[in-house]
Design an enzyme around this catalytic site. Structure first.
Site, short mmCIF file in Angstrom:
data_model
loop_
_atom_site.label_atom_id
_atom_site.label_comp_id
_atom_site.label_asym_id
_atom_site.label_seq_id
_atom_site.Cartn_x
_atom_site.Cartn_y
_atom_site.Cartn_z
N LYS A 40 5.18 -3.22 26.63
CA LYS A 40 4.73 -1.96 26.61
C LYS A 40 4.52 -1.52 28.45
CE LYS A 40 2.46 1.72 24.48
NZ LYS A 40 1.31 2.84 23.64
N SER A 73 3.29 5.60 19.57
CA SER A 73 3.55 5.94 21.05
C SER A 73 4.07 4.64 21.66
CB SER A 73 2.17 6.08 22.61
OG SER A 73 1.61 4.99 22.10
N SER A 87 -1.34 3.78 17.58
CA SER A 87 -0.04 3.87 18.59
C SER A 87 0.50 2.59 18.21
CB SER A 87 -0.21 4.24 19.56
OG SER A 87 -0.78 5.64 19.41
#
Length: 488
Positions: A80, A155, A179
């Site tokens: 990420k 997210s 998330s």
């Protein structure tokens, strides 16, 4: 379609270690899959095949010489965009850090490199991890592989989507209020939020420091267990990490439902979709038939989890993001020559609307005259939620509930109504507030072919038992999901 990309994480690991596949063969197959599909999914913000292949070749050389770094040497993993990798851009999907290259590795990256993993940076995300749909990225909107007209969750939507699209077997995300678990649910894969303090946050760009936690996505349970084993443990660079005994993947043992006490939602104000509610009840019936005792729990206090979470998280983000001021690094907008104008113009140009909204909310709740009424009261309510979980786990072995109230919603469906977007995390934020571990597991598809996820939650530092229950859940026939081959 190369058959390698259809392999589960555990199959890739096995074939690497028995010599039937090389890392270069595996990585090359995923690179071709990404080149073919990512224009539709938009899961990666950056993709450098040459760098990635070089890592694979180095791994193969180590294995050929008889010196692999570990049993994981050569396994590809997505990263990420808020996890620092030395020399790589870490933008947090924000214009304010668009060209920022990290001068150091996050602790989790050091651990992955020490085991020989092949890193695939950088997966897309909501800007600074603030969002539930990955529509808040400053650069692109990631699509759900099961239906590209829908969101992948957020997210960590990019990390979830690339695994669901069979562009990688495993990836890393971060979970502040759901998330990891929410996109795992909406994309039909596994996603773990460990106990707060199990995994170092050093090198994770902070959103809300008392809530953030790094964790893995995987296309099977063994991937979750193995990656968690590599990541967890004490880190002197993060004083919130714990001395608790490290998790070992060898401890992953399937839990037998017979005689176990499973906490379930007694009454809820949550507006579940018909498909999610139906699947939840079907799974509960299956567990009861297998000998589990279903224990209804009073979740009425948890209706306050969303307001408590958004007061604490925005207050901490207001503090954490104050460092992005156009002075030391990141975007710098020169204006009138006045210091105040430099701050204003850099932050106004660099931050997106959702980040600005949360900074304003947090700054207000911390301001003089409002601190005790809002932030202080939210912290007291947080303790009540923590205590409620402690009460629950005196009576049950694990809690089972849906991860998300619905399956993936349409792109743009909730962007104009922040409250409705925030409510997408109504079932996940409480675990972050309490710091307990939770995992989202696939639970089949709805009538439209969209994934449903169920969330298991256990007591602090009880991941061994939690993952054992998740493994058992994965064996229920109605919970199985086939990841999509062809994506339109």
């Amino acid at each position: 379609m190369n058959p390698i990309v259809k392999l589960k994480y555990s199959e890739i690991k096995s074939k690497l270690n028995n010599g039937s596949l090389t890392s270069k063969e595996i990585v090359s197959a995923y690179i071709e899959r990404i080149k073919t599909l990512d224009a539709k999914i938009l899961g990666f913000l950056e993709f450098n095949p040459e760098k990635i292949l070089k890592q694979a070749e180095e791994s193969d050389k180590r294995r050929k010489d008889g010196n692999p770094k570990s049993e994981f040497d050569g396994i590809p993993i997505g990263i990420k965009d808020n996890i620092c990798i030395e020399g790589e851009i870490t933008s947090c999907a924000s214009k304010i850090l668009e060209n920022f290259r990290s001068p150091y590795d996050a602790t989790v990256i050091q651990k992955l490199k020490s085991k020989g993993f092949v890193l695939f940076p950088r997966t897309n995300m909501d800007e600074f991890a603030m969002g539930s749909s990955t529509e808040n990225s400053a650069f692109q909107t990631t699509k759900n592989p099961f239906d590209t007209t829908r969101i992948p969750g957020g997210s960590s939507g990019g990390s979830a989507a690339v695994v669901a699209a069979q562009m990688l077997p495993v990836s890393l995300g971060s979970d502040t209020g759901g998330s990891i678990r929410q996109p795992a649910s909406l994309c039909g894969i596994w996603g773990l939020k460990p106990t707060y303090g199990r995994v170092s946050r050093y090198g994770l760009v902070a959103y809300a420091s008392s809530l953030d936690q790094i964790g893995p996505f995987s296309n099977d349970m063994e991937g979750i267990s193995d990656i968690f084993e590599v990541l967890n443990g004490l880190d002197p660079k993060d004083q919130t990490t714990s001395l608790t005994n490290p998790y070992l993947s060898s401890s992953l043992q399937r839990q037998d439902w017979n005689g176990k006490k499973i906490g379930i939602m007694k009454d809820s104000d949550v507006n579940f979709s018909e498909a999610v509610n139906k699947r939840y009840k079907e799974v509960l019936n299956t567990l009861e038939a297998a000998g589990a005792k279903l224990v209804p729990l009073d979740f009425s206090l948890f209706k306050y989890a969303i307001p408590v979470y958004y007061l604490i998280a925005t207050a901490e983000c207001s503090s954490n993001l104050s460092r992005f001021d156009g002075i030391r690094y990141g975007l710098r907008k020169e204006g009138s020559g006045k210091l105040e104008d430099l701050y204003n113009e850099s932050r106004t140009s660099g931050f997106g609307s959702e980040v600005k909204r949360r900074i304003l909310l947090g700054t207000f709740s911390l301001s003089s005259g409002y601190y005790d009424a809002y932030y202080g009261k939210a912290q007291k309510a947080r303790v009540m939620i923590q205590n409620k979980y402690n009460e629950f786990f005196k009576d049950v072995d694990v809690i089972l509930q849906p991860t998300s109230p619905t399956t993936a919603f349409k792109l743009g469906e909730k962007t104009k109504d922040p409250i409705q977007m925030y409510l997408a995390d109504v079932l996940t934020t409480s675990a972050n507030l309490a710091g307990v571990p939770a995992i989202s597991c696939p639970a089949g598809l709805d009538e439209n072919g969209l994934p449903i996820g169920l969330q298991l939650t256990s007591a602090h530092f009880n991941e061994s038992s939690l993952l054992g229950f998740a493994k058992a859940l994965s064996e229920i026939p109605i919970c199985k999901i086939e990841l999509p081959d062809n994506i339109n």
